[in-house]
Design a protein around this motif. Structure first.
Motif, PDB file in Angstrom:
ATOM      1  N   VAL A   1      42.954  38.503  48.278  1.00 51.47           N
ATOM      2  CA  VAL A   1      44.064  39.221  47.663  1.00 51.47           C
ATOM      3  C   VAL A   1      43.764  39.357  46.171  1.00 51.47           C
ATOM      4  O   VAL A   1      42.977  38.599  45.600  1.00 51.47           O
ATOM      5  N   GLY A   2      44.387  40.360  45.540  1.00 48.72           N
ATOM      6  CA  GLY A   2      44.114  40.616  44.135  1.00 48.72           C
ATOM      7  C   GLY A   2      45.378  40.738  43.313  1.00 48.72           C
ATOM      8  O   GLY A   2      46.482  40.933  43.838  1.00 48.72           O
ATOM      9  N   ALA A   3      45.193  40.618  41.977  1.00 48.28           N
ATOM     10  CA  ALA A   3      46.316  40.742  41.059  1.00 48.28           C
ATOM     11  C   ALA A   3      45.832  41.349  39.753  1.00 48.28           C
ATOM     12  O   ALA A   3      44.777  40.975  39.233  1.00 48.28           O
TER      13      ALA A   3
ATOM     14  N   GLY B   1      46.908  38.533  37.038  1.00 50.30           N
ATOM     15  CA  GLY B   1      46.404  37.173  37.211  1.00 50.30           C
ATOM     16  C   GLY B   1      47.345  36.227  37.895  1.00 50.30           C
ATOM     17  O   GLY B   1      47.035  35.046  38.046  1.00 50.30           O
ATOM     18  N   ALA B   2      48.521  36.720  38.342  1.00 53.11           N
ATOM     19  CA  ALA B   2      49.519  35.814  38.922  1.00 53.11           C
ATOM     20  C   ALA B   2      50.172  36.366  40.181  1.00 53.11           C
ATOM     21  O   ALA B   2      50.457  35.607  41.113  1.00 53.11           O
ATOM     22  N   THR B   3      50.443  37.662  40.230  1.00 53.76           N
ATOM     23  CA  THR B   3      51.160  38.255  41.366  1.00 53.76           C
ATOM     24  C   THR B   3      50.138  38.826  42.351  1.00 53.76           C
ATOM     25  O   THR B   3      49.718  39.978  42.232  1.00 53.76           O
TER      26      THR B   3
ATOM     27  N   SER C   1      45.351  48.153  43.346  1.00 54.54           N
ATOM     28  CA  SER C   1      46.181  47.605  42.283  1.00 54.54           C
ATOM     29  C   SER C   1      45.976  48.421  41.007  1.00 54.54           C
ATOM     30  O   SER C   1      44.853  48.794  40.663  1.00 54.54           O
ATOM     31  N   THR C   2      47.033  48.716  40.293  1.00 61.76           N
ATOM     32  CA  THR C   2      46.952  49.482  39.048  1.00 61.76           C
ATOM     33  C   THR C   2      46.619  48.542  37.900  1.00 61.76           C
ATOM     34  O   THR C   2      47.409  47.672  37.541  1.00 61.76           O
TER      35      THR C   2
ATOM     36  N   SER D   1      42.099  39.945  38.987  1.00 59.40           N
ATOM     37  CA  SER D   1      41.885  38.613  39.563  1.00 59.40           C
ATOM     38  C   SER D   1      41.855  38.697  41.085  1.00 59.40           C
ATOM     39  O   SER D   1      42.611  39.453  41.693  1.00 59.40           O
ATOM     40  N   VAL D   2      40.990  37.908  41.680  1.00 57.54           N
ATOM     41  CA  VAL D   2      40.841  37.893  43.141  1.00 57.54           C
ATOM     42  C   VAL D   2      40.746  36.450  43.613  1.00 57.54           C
ATOM     43  O   VAL D   2      40.110  35.604  42.965  1.00 57.54           O
TER      44      VAL D   2
END
Length: 205
Positions: free
Chosen positions: A57-59, A62-64, A75-76, A97-98
């Protein structure tokens, strides 16, 4: 009066009877041994197997974290400078982030680039990617990071190395992406646009 011949006959008869009894006893003994029951015991082992799963999963913050499994659900990324603020000599940074989902086995990540879109600005831009220790992606943290895509690369270049990612979301990999409009950018770059989708290919290990 018993003659010697009769005595010898009696002895022979007695000897035959004794031998017959002994033979019968031996046969009886063999028969008894053959009918003894054998003891036995058994031991078994069994197991049930269930396949694990691999999921990343990615964010962009860095948190969601959530799943962005296709280009349509990408993800934008939030770059420090808005797209309209690029000028020769400027670099803008964005975090991606991954990590693995929970549950998930461990694996490796490969950073790759898609084909840029837009009206042609990509031909004038360069970029680089580094992994950083935290989630603050800027010039300072980028300089201290580990190179994934060499600085000054074309927007179509991908990473040559892979990054390990822990099982069950235990640790995340923070990519800091730096996009630069070089000081040598031509006047023709003015007003052009560029869209880009980066792809993190995860492989279980």
């Amino acid at each position: 009066m018993v003659t010697r011949r009769e005595m010898r006959e009696k002895r022979r008869l007695r000897s035959r009877r004794i031998r017959a009894l002994l033979a019968g006893g031996l046969v009886l003994g063999v028969g008894a041994a053959a009918t003894l029951a054998a003891w036995n015991d058994s031991e078994y082992g069994a197991a049930t197997f269930t396949a694990g799963r691999f999921d990343i999963v990615g964010a962009a913050d860095g948190a969601t974290f959530s799943s962005h499994a296709t280009t349509g659900t990408a993800s934008t990324l939030t770059f420090q400078l808005p797209p309209t603020a690029m000028a020769p000599g400027t670099t803008t940074y964005a975090l991606l982030s991954v990590k693995t989902a929970n549950p998930s086995v461990a694996g490796t990540l490969q950073f790759t680039a898609g084909t840029p879109g837009g009206t042609g600005l990509a031909a004038h831009l360069t970029y680089g990617v580094r992994t950083i220790a935290g989630t603050a992606c800027n010039a300072t943290t980028y300089a201290a990071g580990t190179s994934v895509v060499t600085d000054g690369s074309a927007l179509t270049a991908g990473g040559a190395s892979t990054q390990a990612v822990s099982a069950n979301g235990a640790a995340q990999v923070n990519y800091c992406i730096a996009v630069t409009l070089p000081t040598t950018a031509l006047n023709a770059a003015q007003g052009l646009t560029m869209t880009q989708t980066w792809h993190i290919q995860g492989t279980s290990s």
